[in-house]
Every structure is written in structure tokens, then in C-alpha cells.
Design a protein around this motif. Structure first.
Motif, PDB file in Angstrom:
ATOM      1  N   LEU A   1       0.654  -1.193  -0.077  1.00 61.17           N
ATOM      2  CA  LEU A   1      -0.037   0.151   0.006  1.00 61.17           C
ATOM      3  C   LEU A   1       0.933   1.309  -0.096  1.00 61.17           C
ATOM      4  N   ARG A   2       2.227   1.086  -0.052  1.00 59.29           N
ATOM      5  CA  ARG A   2       3.049   2.314   0.069  1.00 59.29           C
ATOM      6  C   ARG A   2       2.690   3.376  -1.152  1.00 59.29           C
ATOM      7  N   GLY A   3       2.416   4.402  -0.905  1.00 57.40           N
ATOM      8  CA  GLY A   3       2.129   5.428  -2.083  1.00 57.40           C
ATOM      9  C   GLY A   3       0.561   5.452  -1.882  1.00 57.40           C
ATOM     10  N   LEU A   4      -0.141   4.825  -1.539  1.00 62.10           N
ATOM     11  CA  LEU A   4      -1.601   4.810  -1.468  1.00 62.10           C
ATOM     12  C   LEU A   4      -2.233   5.234  -0.229  1.00 62.10           C
ATOM     13  N   ALA A   5      -1.501   4.553   0.852  1.00 56.46           N
ATOM     14  CA  ALA A   5      -2.022   5.031   2.125  1.00 56.46           C
ATOM     15  C   ALA A   5      -0.950   4.591   3.301  1.00 56.46           C
ATOM     16  N   GLU A   6      -1.030   5.144   4.365  1.00 55.60           N
ATOM     17  CA  GLU A   6      -0.023   4.789   5.546  1.00 55.60           C
ATOM     18  C   GLU A   6      -0.645   4.050   6.329  1.00 55.60           C
TER      19      GLU A   6
END
Length: 416
Positions: A152-157
């Protein structure tokens, strides 16, 4: 960025198609202004009157940057993005699954990823999930969540809280070892439920020792029904503030809010039904009077969803705006305070930088269909989500009626 997150990495190419500059036009802010917002990289570069912002000015020796996208947000309210401070993604979507179906590694990764994306679609660009460790699962559930976090890196933390069941005495030896292993593996916080251990205060001391070694926050479960025990637990937690969160505290007796306020403990309430899978027994609901007591005592209060269609709430939703709506609809908080609980207060609970729709702040934003906060909370389904300066999700809700209806009726849709 979270307190233990790794060094900044360049985000992947945006699947929704804009370049390094993003211009949001015609958006309404909470104070009623209609503005344009220019985003460069992962920060808000400028906020100005409609039509006043052009291309990003050139830096000395560099050409003017014009690549990007212009998004018309007329009819939308632009807000600091909410956050999810209390999820249980390892058990999400499991209410209809017969045990032990769905416990395989691939299925756990899928459910955790789907949970995070569901929450992101509602606007939560930062999320924290509590994950059980120990018993027959060992660290498998945590490993699945960490795998989802990487994807999910780049989409949400996404942050993970390791939750051992027992920590004290001989019975807690495995839990103590697994907790330290979980924090070394990459869990962002230490958690669990002291009420389930024979020695709740001892549980907290063991947890704090492991958290201090790992330099991480503490995020605990309790119903807080026993005020004397809560006082002892709060006193043990106080030296670790402000990196302490406790919730949902749904059974807190009258006067208990003052104990938490004095200890400087942040509370996460769960407006959907007051409970989650981190606690035993049936959910007892969240009393509006308790939320008002928290506010009166000036307890640092945030709100989470707690459950996403698991055994503790088979109809649970992952929508922070719905959590805010429930707080406001109960009369416990104003709409503004309710949204603050799921946005600014939630980000603080996660150790993240504050967000305002103003120059220099992180570009973590939610555009939701509506002309006011009350309108957005009661009916805003069309949403556009910005994380790290990139559009990461769009939701379009279109309302149509039979052609026999001739009145001009509202529609919900996203901008072109």
C-alpha cells in the motif's frame, strides 16, 4: 510520517494520471471560502482565490513546471483528510466465515489489503490496525498486515499494533517473547488488553518496557469498567505520554474521565457500537453522556470505526465520516468537533504531522460532495482522496429518478 516509519521514498506513478503538480479549483473550505489549491510534490504549495493560481513558478535555473492535472471541485467541500486510529484488519470481513476458513496467509493479506483500501476510499489516508499475536497464529497475522502495508506504499499509510493476550507470570512468557519479536519485525506500536491478563497493571509495565526498548507508542484496549483498576493503569501509563492511547472505554463510570485527563491519556472511542474484537463480551454501545464527559474533562478524544464486518460488528463500516456523523447525531459533539475527532485528533494519535488546507502543510486531503460540513456528514458519498499530493481514490455516487419526476433534484457525482 509516523514516528518509526522508514525514510521517505518516491511514490510510484499515479494510476489516476496526474504529474508533479495538481491544481484543485473551486473547492469550498470549512470557513466558507471558495478557493483554488495548488499541490506540488507531497505539500500544499499555495491556496488562493478562484482563478488566481497558475503554473508552479520556476526555481532558479529550472524551467516552469506545468505538467499535472486540473480538477474542478465545484460543489465539493475540501477537508484535511481523516485518519483511522482503531481498526482490526486481521479479522475484517470474517463475520460470515466459518472457522478456521480464511486464516491462510494469502487470505489474511487479501483481507487486510481490502480493509485498508476500503477505508482509503472513504478518505482515511492514514490508518492504524490492531493485530493479534500469539496462540496458534504466532506472528502470522502481523506478517500478513505488514505485507499489506508494503503493497500500500504510496496509496495509504498503514500502522500495525501488536496485541499479545497474556504478558505476566509463566503463562505470559510466550507473549513477552512474541511482543519483542513483533516490534523487531516492524510493528509500529505495542498494544493489547490488560483486562484479559491476571495482572492488568503488571501487563502495562511489561508492555511499557518493550515499547521503551523499541521506541514506539502504546495503544491499549479496555472497557474501563473498574475505576480503581483504571486509575492504577493510567498512573502506570502517564510517564509514557503523549505516546499513549487507550480505548474504547465504553463502560467508564461517572467521574472516570477526570482520571484519564489527569494522566494525559488519549482516548479512542468507537461510535458504531462501542466495541471491537480486541475486547471480550458483547459490545455495550457508546453513551452520548460519556462523550460529553470526555469533552467536559478535556480528554484528548479521537474516534475510530473499530470493526469492519467481523464478529464484533457484522455490519461495521470503515467510514470516518460516519463515525463523525454518529458523534454529532447523538448530540455529544458539534459537527466541527466530531470531524476534528476523526481528522486532526486521529492524526495526532497516530503520531503524524497536522494538516490544514494551507500552504506548507502535507497534501492529505478529502474532497466530499456538499456545501457544508453538516451536508457532507449527512449525505456526502462522492469523494476524492489525496495522499502525498496524489489522487489515490475517487468515488462517484450518482442519484437518478424516473422521468416522471420533474423537479430539479440534487445529484452526487465526482468532477470530470
Amino acid at each position: 510520517m509516523s514516528e518509526r516509519s522508514e525514510g521517505a521514498q518516491p511514490p510510484p506513478a499515479n494510476p489516476l494520471g496526474h504529474g508533479p503538480v495538481l491544481l484543485l479549483t473551486g473547492a469550498r473550505l470549512l470557513d466558507g471560502r471558495v478557493v483554488d489549491v495548488r499541490i506540488s510534490g507531497d505539500r500544499i504549495q499555495a491556496v488562493g482565490t478562484v482563478g488566481s493560481l497558475g503554473p508552479l513558478p520556476a526555481m532558479p535555473g529550472q524551467p516552469t513546471v506545468t505538467t499535472g492535472a486540473r480538477i474542478d471541485l465545484s460543489g465539493y467541500l475540501l477537508l484535511p483528510a481523516p485518519a483511522e486510529p482503531h481498526g482490526h484488519y486481521d479479522t475484517a470481513f470474517s463475520a460470515a466465515l466459518p472457522e478456521p476458513t480464511g486464516d491462510g496467509p494469502a487470505e489474511l493479506v487479501r483481507r487486510a489489503t481490502e480493509s485498508a483500501l476500503t477505508s482509503l476510499g472513504y478518505g482515511a489516508t492514514a490508518q492504524r490496525t490492531h493485530v493479534r499475536i500469539g496462540d496458534v497464529h504466532g506472528l502470522a497475522r502481523l506478517e500478513a498486515v505488514l505485507t499489506a502495508r508494503q503493497s500500500l506504499r504510496g496509496l495509504a499509510e498503514l500502522q500495525a499494533v501488536a496485541m499479545p493476550r497474556l504478558l505476566t507470570g509463566r503463562a505470559g512468557a510466550d507473549g513477552r517473547a512474541l511482543l519483542r519479536d513483533a516490534l523487531k519485525l516492524g510493528a509500529d506500536a505495542a498494544g493489547g488488553c490488560p483486562d484479559l491478563d491476571p495482572d492488568p497493571v503488571g501487563y502495562v509495565h511489561v508492555l511499557l518496557e518493550a515499547a521503551a526498548e523499541a521506541d514506539c507508542p502504546v495503544d491499549l484496549h479496555t472497557n474501563a469498567a473498574d475505576q480503581a483498576q483504571l486509575s492504577r493503569v493510567a498512573a502506570a501509563l502517564a510517564p509514557h505520554r503523549p505516546r499513549v492511547t487507550l480505548g474504547p472505554c465504553s463502560a467508564l463510570p461517572p467521574g472516570g474521565a477526570g482520571v484519564l485527563a489527569s494522566a494525559g491519556v488519549r482516548v479512542v472511542c468507537l461510535p458504531q457500537n462501542g466495541g471491537c474484537t480486541g475486547l471480550e463480551g458483547r459490545p455495550i454501545g457508546l453513551r452520548p453522556a460519556l462523550v460529553r464527559e470526555f469533552a467536559h474533562a478535556r480528554v484528548a478524544l479521537t474516534a475510530g470505526t473499530g470493526a469492519l464486518r467481523d464478529a464484533s460488528n457484522p455490519v461495521g463500516r470503515a467510514d470516518p465520516l460516519d463515525a463523525a456523523r454518529l458523534l454529532a447525531a447523538s448530540g455529544a459533539l458539534s459537527p466541527e468537533a466530531a470531524y476534528d475527532a476523526v481528522s486532526a485528533q486521529a492524526r495526532t494519535a497516530l503520531g503524524l504531522a497536522p494538516v490544514r488546507v494551507d500552504a506548507g502543510f502535507p497534501a492529505e486531503l478529502l474532497a466530499v460532495r456538499g456545501d457544508s460540513l453538516t451536508g457532507a456528514l449527512s449525505g456526502g458519498q462522492s469523494r476524492l482522496v489525496v495522499h502525498c499530493g496524489r489522487i489515490v481514490s475517487r468515488t462517484s455516487a450518482v442519484r437518478e429518478f424516473a422521468d416522471t419526476v420533474t423537479l430539479a433534484l440534487p445529484r452526487q457525482n465526482h468532477p470530470d
